[in-house]
Design a protein around this motif. Structure first.
Motif, PDB file in Angstrom:
ATOM      1  N   LEU A   4    -115.332 -56.580  22.245  1.00 39.54           N
ATOM      2  CA  LEU A   4    -113.994 -55.990  22.299  1.00 39.54           C
ATOM      3  C   LEU A   4    -113.025 -56.928  23.026  1.00 39.54           C
ATOM      4  O   LEU A   4    -111.920 -57.180  22.558  1.00 39.54           O
ATOM      5  N   VAL A   5    -113.456 -57.456  24.177  1.00 34.93           N
ATOM      6  CA  VAL A   5    -112.607 -58.378  24.948  1.00 34.93           C
ATOM      7  C   VAL A   5    -112.359 -59.658  24.147  1.00 34.93           C
ATOM      8  O   VAL A   5    -111.238 -60.185  24.131  1.00 34.93           O
ATOM      9  N   ALA A   6    -113.382 -60.142  23.435  1.00 35.22           N
ATOM     10  CA  ALA A   6    -113.207 -61.340  22.607  1.00 35.22           C
ATOM     11  C   ALA A   6    -112.184 -61.084  21.499  1.00 35.22           C
ATOM     12  O   ALA A   6    -111.341 -61.939  21.204  1.00 35.22           O
ATOM     13  N   ALA A   7    -112.238 -59.892  20.894  1.00 36.06           N
ATOM     14  CA  ALA A   7    -111.285 -59.546  19.829  1.00 36.06           C
ATOM     15  C   ALA A   7    -109.868 -59.431  20.372  1.00 36.06           C
ATOM     16  O   ALA A   7    -108.894 -59.668  19.657  1.00 36.06           O
ATOM     17  N   LEU A   8    -109.755 -59.087  21.638  1.00 31.23           N
ATOM     18  CA  LEU A   8    -108.436 -58.980  22.284  1.00 31.23           C
ATOM     19  C   LEU A   8    -107.785 -60.355  22.426  1.00 31.23           C
ATOM     20  O   LEU A   8    -106.567 -60.494  22.343  1.00 31.23           O
ATOM     21  N   GLY A   9    -108.620 -61.383  22.628  1.00 27.58           N
ATOM     22  CA  GLY A   9    -108.103 -62.740  22.803  1.00 27.58           C
ATOM     23  C   GLY A   9    -107.342 -62.864  24.110  1.00 27.58           C
ATOM     24  O   GLY A   9    -107.789 -62.387  25.151  1.00 27.58           O
ATOM     25  N   HIS A  10    -106.151 -63.471  24.047  1.00 26.99           N
ATOM     26  CA  HIS A  10    -105.340 -63.677  25.256  1.00 26.99           C
ATOM     27  C   HIS A  10    -104.399 -62.512  25.521  1.00 26.99           C
ATOM     28  O   HIS A  10    -103.638 -62.530  26.485  1.00 26.99           O
ATOM     29  N   ARG A  11    -104.420 -61.511  24.638  1.00 25.88           N
ATOM     30  CA  ARG A  11    -103.501 -60.387  24.802  1.00 25.88           C
ATOM     31  C   ARG A  11    -103.917 -59.486  25.961  1.00 25.88           C
ATOM     32  O   ARG A  11    -105.095 -59.359  26.262  1.00 25.88           O
ATOM     33  N   SER A  12    -102.930 -58.842  26.543  1.00 27.78           N
ATOM     34  CA  SER A  12    -103.176 -57.833  27.574  1.00 27.78           C
ATOM     35  C   SER A  12    -103.173 -56.457  26.938  1.00 27.78           C
ATOM     36  O   SER A  12    -102.472 -56.213  25.960  1.00 27.78           O
ATOM     37  N   ILE A  13    -103.950 -55.558  27.518  1.00 29.50           N
ATOM     38  CA  ILE A  13    -103.878 -54.149  27.153  1.00 29.50           C
ATOM     39  C   ILE A  13    -102.791 -53.569  28.035  1.00 29.50           C
ATOM     40  O   ILE A  13    -102.873 -53.649  29.270  1.00 29.50           O
ATOM     41  N   VAL A  14    -101.743 -53.027  27.423  1.00 29.21           N
ATOM     42  CA  VAL A  14    -100.591 -52.536  28.179  1.00 29.21           C
ATOM     43  C   VAL A  14    -100.517 -51.021  28.036  1.00 29.21           C
ATOM     44  O   VAL A  14    -100.314 -50.500  26.932  1.00 29.21           O
ATOM     45  N   LEU A  15    -100.679 -50.327  29.152  1.00 29.65           N
ATOM     46  CA  LEU A  15    -100.628 -48.874  29.157  1.00 29.65           C
ATOM     47  C   LEU A  15     -99.199 -48.419  29.391  1.00 29.65           C
ATOM     48  O   LEU A  15     -98.553 -48.851  30.355  1.00 29.65           O
ATOM     49  N   VAL A  16     -98.699 -47.563  28.506  1.00 34.73           N
ATOM     50  CA  VAL A  16     -97.334 -47.048  28.608  1.00 34.73           C
ATOM     51  C   VAL A  16     -97.377 -45.524  28.576  1.00 34.73           C
ATOM     52  O   VAL A  16     -98.342 -44.928  28.094  1.00 34.73           O
ATOM     53  N   GLY A  17     -96.326 -44.920  29.086  1.00 32.03           N
ATOM     54  CA  GLY A  17     -96.228 -43.466  29.076  1.00 32.03           C
ATOM     55  C   GLY A  17     -95.461 -42.963  30.284  1.00 32.03           C
ATOM     56  O   GLY A  17     -95.109 -43.720  31.186  1.00 32.03           O
ATOM     57  N   ILE A  18     -95.230 -41.669  30.294  1.00 37.06           N
ATOM     58  CA  ILE A  18     -94.438 -41.023  31.335  1.00 37.06           C
ATOM     59  C   ILE A  18     -95.160 -41.117  32.686  1.00 37.06           C
ATOM     60  O   ILE A  18     -96.383 -41.218  32.728  1.00 37.06           O
ATOM     61  N   SER A  67     -83.897 -54.426  35.291  1.00 34.83           N
ATOM     62  CA  SER A  67     -83.755 -55.851  35.021  1.00 34.83           C
ATOM     63  C   SER A  67     -84.918 -56.630  35.644  1.00 34.83           C
ATOM     64  O   SER A  67     -85.531 -57.496  35.001  1.00 34.83           O
ATOM     65  N   GLY A  68     -85.232 -56.320  36.885  1.00 40.35           N
ATOM     66  CA  GLY A  68     -86.363 -56.971  37.552  1.00 40.35           C
ATOM     67  C   GLY A  68     -87.682 -56.624  36.877  1.00 40.35           C
ATOM     68  O   GLY A  68     -88.577 -57.470  36.741  1.00 40.35           O
ATOM     69  N   GLU A  69     -87.790 -55.380  36.449  1.00 45.22           N
ATOM     70  CA  GLU A  69     -88.999 -54.913  35.771  1.00 45.22           C
ATOM     71  C   GLU A  69     -89.235 -55.726  34.498  1.00 45.22           C
ATOM     72  O   GLU A  69     -90.369 -56.146  34.229  1.00 45.22           O
ATOM     73  N   GLU A  70     -88.190 -55.964  33.714  1.00 41.72           N
ATOM     74  CA  GLU A  70     -88.314 -56.769  32.487  1.00 41.72           C
ATOM     75  C   GLU A  70     -88.863 -58.157  32.800  1.00 41.72           C
ATOM     76  O   GLU A  70     -89.765 -58.641  32.120  1.00 41.72           O
ATOM     77  N   ARG A  71     -88.308 -58.779  33.824  1.00 38.46           N
ATOM     78  CA  ARG A  71     -88.733 -60.139  34.178  1.00 38.46           C
ATOM     79  C   ARG A  71     -90.183 -60.166  34.655  1.00 38.46           C
ATOM     80  O   ARG A  71     -90.962 -61.047  34.268  1.00 38.46           O
ATOM     81  N   VAL A  72     -90.553 -59.212  35.504  1.00 40.77           N
ATOM     82  CA  VAL A  72     -91.911 -59.178  36.048  1.00 40.77           C
ATOM     83  C   VAL A  72     -92.929 -58.932  34.930  1.00 40.77           C
ATOM     84  O   VAL A  72     -93.956 -59.609  34.851  1.00 40.77           O
ATOM     85  N   ILE A  73     -92.654 -57.984  34.043  1.00 41.54           N
ATOM     86  CA  ILE A  73     -93.593 -57.693  32.953  1.00 41.54           C
ATOM     87  C   ILE A  73     -93.724 -58.896  32.023  1.00 41.54           C
ATOM     88  O   ILE A  73     -94.836 -59.242  31.599  1.00 41.54           O
ATOM     89  N   ALA A  74     -92.628 -59.568  31.714  1.00 42.64           N
ATOM     90  CA  ALA A  74     -92.691 -60.764  30.861  1.00 42.64           C
ATOM     91  C   ALA A  74     -93.588 -61.826  31.503  1.00 42.64           C
ATOM     92  O   ALA A  74     -94.414 -62.449  30.815  1.00 42.64           O
ATOM     93  N   ARG A  75     -93.458 -62.010  32.811  1.00 44.21           N
ATOM     94  CA  ARG A  75     -94.304 -62.983  33.526  1.00 44.21           C
ATOM     95  C   ARG A  75     -95.767 -62.553  33.487  1.00 44.21           C
ATOM     96  O   ARG A  75     -96.659 -63.353  33.182  1.00 44.21           O
ATOM     97  N   GLU A  94     -86.001 -52.633  24.996  1.00 49.79           N
ATOM     98  CA  GLU A  94     -86.323 -53.292  23.729  1.00 49.79           C
ATOM     99  C   GLU A  94     -86.928 -54.671  23.968  1.00 49.79           C
ATOM    100  O   GLU A  94     -87.868 -55.080  23.289  1.00 49.79           O
ATOM    101  N   ALA A  95     -86.403 -55.392  24.972  1.00 51.93           N
ATOM    102  CA  ALA A  95     -86.919 -56.727  25.300  1.00 51.93           C
ATOM    103  C   ALA A  95     -88.382 -56.632  25.755  1.00 51.93           C
ATOM    104  O   ALA A  95     -89.224 -57.437  25.339  1.00 51.93           O
ATOM    105  N   THR A  96     -88.678 -55.637  26.581  1.00 49.65           N
ATOM    106  CA  THR A  96     -90.051 -55.464  27.058  1.00 49.65           C
ATOM    107  C   THR A  96     -90.980 -55.070  25.912  1.00 49.65           C
ATOM    108  O   THR A  96     -92.092 -55.598  25.802  1.00 49.65           O
ATOM    109  N   ARG A  97     -90.523 -54.187  25.033  1.00 54.68           N
ATOM    110  CA  ARG A  97     -91.353 -53.814  23.884  1.00 54.68           C
ATOM    111  C   ARG A  97     -91.664 -55.040  23.019  1.00 54.68           C
ATOM    112  O   ARG A  97     -92.785 -55.198  22.527  1.00 54.68           O
ATOM    113  N   ALA A  98     -90.683 -55.903  22.834  1.00 48.34           N
ATOM    114  CA  ALA A  98     -90.889 -57.116  22.025  1.00 48.34           C
ATOM    115  C   ALA A  98     -91.905 -58.045  22.697  1.00 48.34           C
ATOM    116  O   ALA A  98     -92.786 -58.597  22.029  1.00 48.34           O
TER     117      ALA A  98
END
Length: 192
Positions: A4-18, A67-75, A94-98
């Motif tokens: 499963l981790v190999a199939a993920l590659g370099h991507r992160s699992i990102v948990l979203v929700g309320i 604004s800070g949240e967008e930058r931190v998540i992108a990093r 929208e920037a974070t979703r992208a």
């Protein structure tokens, strides 16, 4: 788990929700199960600002925080693979979703109103609920945000069950998705 981790590659699992859906609690257990690092975006924002989320909201307001949240998540997304828990409003950007679509795999932890209110009442540090009508605020937040959370790549229902049961459900959902993608990719490769 290794496949499963190999199939993920370099991507992160990102948990979203309320807020209160279990992103941090479940995320830590998911990361442990997969042998990945767990990162909480709010903790990283607090570290970068040397202030708590509540203090940032109080001193600078929500737009400054977002604004800070967008930058931190992108990093953070560039440091994957990892399990990344985002704040409740992060996916509204929208920037974070992208960024997440490019460098991660988003999973919406969907939760019902009663469960989430029972959870958030246990902590008085939620800046958006510091008002005379936290239930009304939560209903509005859920109504506004759920159509956007529904844009996540995957959805798992976060119920009032042991955290490990939710982790089991996430792992099964991830496996179905990632292995189906592998099979599709292999089939396309064999046709060429």
């Amino acid at each position: 788990m290794a496949r499963l981790v190999a199939a993920l590659g370099h991507r992160s699992i990102v948990l979203v929700g309320i807020m209160g859906c279990g992103k941090s609690t479940v995320g830590k257990r998911l990361a442990h199960r997969l042998g990945l690092e767990f990162v909480d975006a709010d903790t990283e924002i607090e570290r970068a600002a040397n202030m708590s989320v509540a203090e940032i909201f109080a001193e600078h307001g929500e737009p400054y925080f977002r604004s800070g949240e967008e930058r931190v998540i992108a990093r953070l997304l560039r440091e994957g693979p990892q399990v990344l828990a985002t704040g409740g409003g992060a996916f509204m950007s929208e920037a974070t979703r992208a960024e997440i679509a490019e460098l991660g795999l988003s999973i919406w932890l969907k939760v019902d109103f009663d469960t989430v209110m029972a959870r958030v009442r246990r902590r008085s540090t939620r800046p958006l609920l510091q008002n005379p009508d936290p239930e009304g605020t939560m209903r509005k937040l859920m109504a506004d945000r759920e159509p956007v959370y529904a844009k996540a790549a995957l959805t798992v229902t976060s119920k009032d069950v042991p955290h490990e049961a939710v982790v089991d459900q996430i792992v099964a959902t991830l496996a179905d998705h990632l292995f189906e993608c592998e099979a599709t990719s292999a089939a396309q490769t064999s046709m060429t």
